[in-house]
Design an enzyme around this catalytic site. Structure first.
Site, PDB file in Angstrom:
ATOM      1  N   LYS A 237       1.000  -1.263  -0.049  1.00 42.34           N
ATOM      2  CA  LYS A 237       0.053  -0.018   0.018  1.00 42.34           C
ATOM      3  C   LYS A 237       0.903   1.213  -0.067  1.00 42.34           C
ATOM      4  O   LYS A 237       0.542   2.179  -0.709  1.00 42.34           O
ATOM      5  CB  LYS A 237      -1.112   0.107   1.444  1.00 42.34           C
ATOM      6  CG  LYS A 237      -2.032  -1.111   1.318  1.00 42.34           C
ATOM      7  CD  LYS A 237      -2.864  -0.699   2.538  1.00 42.34           C
ATOM      8  CE  LYS A 237      -2.138  -0.476   4.042  1.00 42.34           C
ATOM      9  NZ  LYS A 237      -1.718  -1.960   4.556  1.00 42.34           N
TER      10      LYS A 237
ATOM     11  N   ARG B 228      12.360  -2.207  11.010  1.00 45.06           N
ATOM     12  CA  ARG B 228      11.141  -1.765  11.815  1.00 45.06           C
ATOM     13  C   ARG B 228      10.741  -2.394  12.996  1.00 45.06           C
ATOM     14  O   ARG B 228      10.806  -3.612  13.075  1.00 45.06           O
ATOM     15  CB  ARG B 228       9.763  -1.822  10.737  1.00 45.06           C
ATOM     16  CG  ARG B 228       9.615  -0.295  10.426  1.00 45.06           C
ATOM     17  CD  ARG B 228       8.545  -0.561   9.270  1.00 45.06           C
ATOM     18  NE  ARG B 228       6.967  -0.742  10.084  1.00 45.06           N
ATOM     19  CZ  ARG B 228       6.023  -0.680   9.379  1.00 45.06           C
ATOM     20  NH1 ARG B 228       5.716   0.110   8.031  1.00 45.06           N
ATOM     21  NH2 ARG B 228       4.842  -0.934  10.198  1.00 45.06           N
TER      22      ARG B 228
ATOM     23  N   ARG C  10      -0.175  -8.441  14.474  1.00 45.68           N
ATOM     24  CA  ARG C  10      -0.787  -7.337  13.130  1.00 45.68           C
ATOM     25  C   ARG C  10      -1.472  -7.940  12.275  1.00 45.68           C
ATOM     26  O   ARG C  10      -2.601  -7.701  11.727  1.00 45.68           O
ATOM     27  CB  ARG C  10       0.390  -6.497  12.502  1.00 45.68           C
ATOM     28  CG  ARG C  10       1.178  -5.698  13.378  1.00 45.68           C
ATOM     29  CD  ARG C  10       2.536  -5.306  12.896  1.00 45.68           C
ATOM     30  NE  ARG C  10       2.479  -4.477  11.691  1.00 45.68           N
ATOM     31  CZ  ARG C  10       3.201  -4.340  10.761  1.00 45.68           C
ATOM     32  NH1 ARG C  10       4.332  -5.115  10.767  1.00 45.68           N
ATOM     33  NH2 ARG C  10       2.961  -3.596   9.710  1.00 45.68           N
TER      34      ARG C  10
END
Ligand code: AMP
Length: 187
Positions: free
Chosen positions: A13, A133, A144
């Site tokens: 995305k 990250r 997640r």
């Protein structure tokens, strides 16, 4: 152009939204990026958000909605945008609809970048190694993905029911996915 890009973590995305927004001169608004920059600035919002993000949980809707309110480009500045990482709950989607319909500028398309679970896991584990990250560890990745299934999948249904959803195959190459998205803009 007022778009929402939907898809699981790792669906691309962010990459696609950035490129599309640059090509079509609209604002790319990523709630994840705004939150990461709040954390880097050491703001109160950042401190609160970090505890949720580090676990792979969603930051509470009230904080996210205030952030969207503050960052969404106003009608006057051309007003086009691509939202990436928002809405992530049905409540956020409804609040966004309300906010935009009051202003007479509803969302014109929600696009789902479809990627299967196995491919998502492979990509997130690769990204963890490449970018480091904090929320890309194995445990947090798992969380997640669960959060996506439980809380964000209903958002896909929300736009589908309104006949606003378009799907693209997110397992193609980055350039092929981009071409599919770009063709939709030009439709
Ligand atoms: P992302 O960069 O979009 O993967 O977002 C990273 C993290 O930021 C997510 O795992 C959430 O903890 C938080 N976050 C980003 N966008 C939202 C949102 N719309 N609602 C709640 N939490 C969010």
């Amino acid at each position: 152009m007022r778009w929402i890009l939907l898809g699981p973590p790792g669906s691309g995305k962010g990459t696609q939204a950035k490129r599309l927004a640059a090509a079509h001169s609209v604002v790319h608004l990523s709630t994840g990026e705004v939150l990461r920059s709040e954390i880097a600035d050491g703001s109160e919002l950042g401190k609160t958000a970090k505890s949720y993000m580090d676990r792979g949980d969603l930051v509470p809707d009230s904080l996210i909605l205030q952030m969207i309110h503050d960052h969404l480009p106003s009608n006057g500045d051309g007003g086009g945008f691509i939202l990436d990482g928002f809405p992530r709950t049905e409540n956020q989607a409804q609040a966004l609809d309300e906010m935009l319909s009051k202003e007479g500028r509803p969302i014109d398309r929600a696009v789902l970048i479809r990627v299967g679970d196995a491919e998502v896991k492979r990509r997130l584990e690769g990204r963890a190694a490449a970018e480091g990250r904090a929320d890309d560890t194995a445990e947090v990745i798992q969380r997640r993905l669960e959060v996506y299934q439980k809380q964000t999948k209903p958002v896909v249904g929300y736009y589908r029911r309104q006949g606003m959803l378009t799907e693209v195959d997110g397992e193609q190459s980055i350039d092929q996915v981009y071409d599919d998205l770009d063709a939709l803009v030009r439709q």
